[in-house]
Design a protein around this motif. Structure first.
Motif, PDB file in Angstrom:
ATOM      1  N   GLU A   1       0.834  -1.196   0.000  1.00 19.10           N
ATOM      2  CA  GLU A   1       0.000   0.000   0.000  1.00 19.10           C
ATOM      3  C   GLU A   1       0.874   1.253   0.000  1.00 19.10           C
TER       4      GLU A   1
ATOM      5  N   ASN B   1       1.446   5.294   0.993  1.00 14.33           N
ATOM      6  CA  ASN B   1       1.094   6.238   2.057  1.00 14.33           C
ATOM      7  C   ASN B   1      -0.053   7.151   1.611  1.00 14.33           C
ATOM      8  N   ASP B   2      -1.168   7.134   2.361  1.00 11.36           N
ATOM      9  CA  ASP B   2      -2.378   7.889   1.980  1.00 11.36           C
ATOM     10  C   ASP B   2      -2.119   9.388   1.891  1.00 11.36           C
TER      11      ASP B   2
ATOM     12  N   ILE C   1      -0.381  10.216  -1.277  1.00 14.34           N
ATOM     13  CA  ILE C   1      -1.311  10.112  -2.413  1.00 14.34           C
ATOM     14  C   ILE C   1      -2.127  11.396  -2.541  1.00 14.34           C
ATOM     15  N   LYS C   2      -2.643  11.887  -1.425  1.00 15.71           N
ATOM     16  CA  LYS C   2      -3.448  13.115  -1.448  1.00 15.71           C
ATOM     17  C   LYS C   2      -2.614  14.319  -1.857  1.00 15.71           C
TER      18      LYS C   2
ATOM     19  N   ASN D   1       6.348  -0.979   2.204  1.00 18.30           N
ATOM     20  CA  ASN D   1       5.409   0.148   2.096  1.00 18.30           C
ATOM     21  C   ASN D   1       6.152   1.440   1.776  1.00 18.30           C
TER      22      ASN D   1
ATOM     23  N   THR E   1       5.914   3.469  -1.833  1.00 21.12           N
ATOM     24  CA  THR E   1       5.531   4.887  -1.804  1.00 21.12           C
ATOM     25  C   THR E   1       6.578   5.735  -2.535  1.00 21.12           C
TER      26      THR E   1
ATOM     27  N   HIS F   1       0.151   4.889 -10.652  1.00 20.30           N
ATOM     28  CA  HIS F   1       0.685   3.932  -9.680  1.00 20.30           C
ATOM     29  C   HIS F   1       1.646   2.991 -10.394  1.00 20.30           C
TER      30      HIS F   1
END
Length: 546
Positions: A408, A410-411, A414-415, A469, A473, A511
Motif C-alpha cells: 500500500e 502512504n495515503d 497520495i493526497k 510500504n 511509496t 501507480h
C-alpha cells in the motif's frame, strides 16, 4: 479545447544564445503540458529568413541571403531538437506557402481599406545607391539618447522610424544618408485605437498577460497609435502583390507575425487537417517571446487579425524580460554570449532547461552565471532529484532483486500528489513556470526527507512489510515526479519512464507496482566545479576574439 502556441521567430542571421532560449522555452513547456492533458495542441514557429538582418549578414560575408538563411535555419532546427522543443511546425518565412499566405493577408487588408498608398521621405544612401530599410539605419534615439536602430530602441522600447533618429548613419558604409521622396503602402493602425483599447482592458482583467506586456501596451495606447509603413525597399522578402509595386516588399513587422497563421496553414496542408479550430473565437492561444517583441503581438498582430476579419486574438502573452550574462547585457556584436550550440555540446539539455526555467526572467531581468549554473545542476538536479531516484532504485535492486514491491502507498502522499497535479497545472496554464518548478522541487525535497525518516535500510531488517510500504511509496513519488517534470525535463523523465516500464505519460496520478527494474545508473553526473573558471576564461577569450 484547441490550444495554439506560437513561439517568436528568430532571425536566421546568427546562432541562438541563451537569451533566445530563455524567451522561447515556455512554449515547449506549455505544449508538452497540454498534450499530457489530452488537449488539441498546435505549436508553431520558424526562422525569419526575410528582412534586413539577413541582408546585413550576407553583405558582411560577401554571400547571399539564401546561403545565410539556410545555414542558420538548419542550425536552429538542430538546436531546438537537441533542447527537446516539440514544434508541430517549424518552418521558414522564405517558403512559398508563407509568401502566398502573407500576400493574401495584405490583399485582404488592402481590399478592406486598411492599407493605403502614401508618398513619404525615406533615407537614401548615396554611396550604396539604394533606399535604406529601417535596420540599415543607426543613430541616436530621440527619447532616451541611446544608440538605436531605425525600427526600435532596445533601451526604451520606443518604436521608431529611421527619420526619428539623430546622428543617422548607413549600416552598410557608415556614411550619413540623405533623404529622398518615395511611395510606400501604409497600414491604418491608428483606426484600431478604440478596438485595441477595449481588447487590452479585457485581456488585463483575465490576468493572462505578463505585467510588462500590459504596461508597455498601455503606454503605446496612451501615446496614440500611428499608421505604420507596410512596405519597404528590400532585396529579399515577400513581394507586394499589386501590379507595378512587385519590387517593393511587405514590411517584416506585418510579414513575420503573420507567420503564425502561415505555419498553421502549412501544418494543415502537410497533415491533411483543418486548422480553423485553432483560429476561431474559442481558441486559447499563447504567444511566447521576449520583451522587445511585445507591441507586435499585443497591438499589431491583433489589428491585422481584426483587419482581415479573424476573431482568434491572442489570449495569453508570455513575454519575458531580459537575461543577462555574468551581470552584463548579452551582446552578439561583442561575442558576450553563451551560444546554444556550444552549451549543448557540453551539458545535459535538462540542466539547461532547468536553469533557464528556475531563473527565468518572467517579471524582471535575471542573470546567467556559470557558477550558479554548475551549482544548480549539482545541488538540485543531481543532489535532490537524481539522488532520490538513485537511492530508491538502487535499494530495490539490492534488497528486492530489482522487483518493485506491491504494498500500500502512504495515503497522505497520495493526497499531496493528487493536489499537486491540480496546482502545477494551474501554474503552467497561467505561465508561472518558475513557481511550478519550485513547487515540484519542494515535493522532491520532502520525498528525500520521507526516505531519511523512514530509514528503509533499517526497516528491512526489523519491519519488512513497513520497508516494502516505504519503497512502494517512494516509487509512486518517482513515477509521478517524472510525469510532473516531463514538460520541463523531457529527457530525464523519459529515462525514468523506461526504467519503471511505465505507459505513456499523462496528466493524472499514476501507480507503479510490481515491475522489474535493472541496470540502474545515475540520471545526472556531477560537474567538476573547476569548469566554472574554464567557462569564464572561454567567455572572455571569445570577447577578445570578437
Amino acid at each position: 479545447m484547441s490550444i495554439l502556441i506560437g513561439g517568436a521567430w528568430p532571425y536566421a542571421n546568427g546562432s541562438l544564445h541563451l537569451g533566445h532560449i530563455a524567451a522561447l522555452l515556455p512554449g515547449d513547456i506549455l505544449a508538452r503540458y497540454f498534450r499530457l492533458k489530452g488537449e488539441d495542441v498546435l505549436y508553431v514557429s520558424g526562422s525569419d529568413c526575410n528582412g534586413t538582418p539577413i541582408s546585413i549578414r550576407a553583405n558582411s560575408e560577401g554571400s547571399t541571403t539564401k546561403v545565410i538563411a539556410d545555414r542558420y535555419h538548419n542550425e536552429f532546427v538542430d538546436t531546438f531538437k537537441r533542447l527537446g522543443f516539440t514544434y508541430d511546425m517549424f518552418t521558414r518565412t522564405d517558403s512559398p506557402n508563407h509568401h502566398a499566405v502573407v500576400q493574401d493577408i495584405f490583399l485582404k487588408l488592402w481590399k478592406n481599406g486598411y492599407i493605403y498608398k502614401k508618398e513619404i521621405e525615406q533615407t537614401y544612401c548615396e554611396v550604396d545607391r539604394q533606399f535604406l530599410p529601417d535596420r540599415y539605419v543607426e543613430g541616436t534615439c530621440p527619447n532616451c539618447g541611446s544608440k538605436a536602430r531605425g525600427d526600435q530602441c532596445d533601451s526604451c522600447s520606443l518604436i521608431l522610424d529611421p527619420l526619428d533618429l539623430t546622428n543617422r548613419s548607413c549600416k552598410l558604409c557608415g556614411n550619413e544618408p540623405s533623404i529622398r521622396k518615395t511611395e510606400h503602402f501604409y497600414f491604418e493602425l491608428g483606426s484600431f485605437q478604440e478596438q485595441l483599447e477595449n481588447y487590452v482592458k479585457v485581456s488585463k482583467k483575465s490576468n493572462a498577460w505578463r505585467d510588462n506586456a500590459v504596461q508597455l501596451t498601455e503606454r503605446y495606447l496612451s501615446e496614440g497609435l500611428k499608421d505604420r509603413a507596410a512596405s519597404r525597399d528590400l532585396p529579399n522578402g515577400v513581394s507586394i502583390p499589386i501590379k507595378g509595386y512587385e519590387e517593393k516588399k511587405i514590411y517584416v513587422w506585418i510579414e513575420a507575425v503573420s507567420g503564425y497563421y502561415s505555419a498553421s496553414k502549412e501544418w494543415g496542408l502537410q497533415n491533411n487537417k483543418d486548422v480553423q479550430s485553432f483560429w476561431d473565437e474559442a481558441t486559447i492561444s499563447y504567444y511566447v517571446h521576449g520583451k522587445d517583441n511585445i507591441p507586435f503581438h499585443t497591438l499589431i498582430w491583433p489589428a491585422i487579425l481584426k483587419g482581415i476579419g479573424h476573431k482568434a486574438l491572442p489570449t495569453h502573452i508570455v513575454s519575458n524580460e531580459y537575461l543577462t550574462l555574468e551581470k552584463k547585457k548579452i551582446s552578439t556584436s561583442q561575442n558576450w554570449a553563451v551560444w546554444a550550440p556550444y552549451i549543448l555540446e557540453k551539458y545535459h539539455p535538462d540542466s539547461i532547461r532547468y536553469f533557464l526555467t528556475i531563473n527565468a526572467p518572467e517579471n524582471r531581468d535575471t542573470d546567467f552565471s556559470w557558477r550558479e549554473f554548475i551549482h544548480s545542476h549539482n545541488g538540485e538536479l543531481l543532489g535532490a532529484y537524481g539522488n532520490f531516484i538513485n537511492r530508491t532504485l538502487k535499494f530495490i535492486e539490492k534488497s528486492y532483486e530489482g522487483q518493485i514491491p506491491e504494498e500500500e502507498i502512504n495515503d497522505l502522499i497520495i493526497k499531496q500528489t493528487e493536489s499537486l497535479y491540480i496546482r502545477i497545472g494551474k501554474l503552467i496554464e497561467e505561465a508561472h513556470f518558475k513557481t511550478a518548478l519550485e513547487t515540484i522541487f519542494t515535493y522532491i525535497r520532502d520525498a528525500n526527507k520521507y526516505f531519511d525518516e523512514q530509514k528503509p535500510w533499517l526497516q528491512i531488517k526489523e519491519e519488512k512489510d513497513t520497508s516494502k510500504n516505504t519503497i512502494t511509496t517512494c516509487v509512486y513519488i518517482i513515477g509521478n515526479v517524472a510525469q510532473l517534470l516531463f514538460p520541463f525535463f523531457p529527457f530525464s523523465s523519459e529515462e525514468v519512464r523506461k526504467i519503471l516500464r511505465m505507459d505513456n505519460f499523462q496528466w493524472e496520478p499514476v501507480h507503479v507496482k510490481g515491475k522489474t527494474i535493472e541496470n540502474i545508473t545515475p540520471l545526472f553526473e556531477r560537474i567538476d566545479t573547476l569548469v566554472i573558471q574554464d567557462e569564464l576564461d572561454q567567455l572572455n577569450k571569445n570577447v577578445n576574439n570578437a
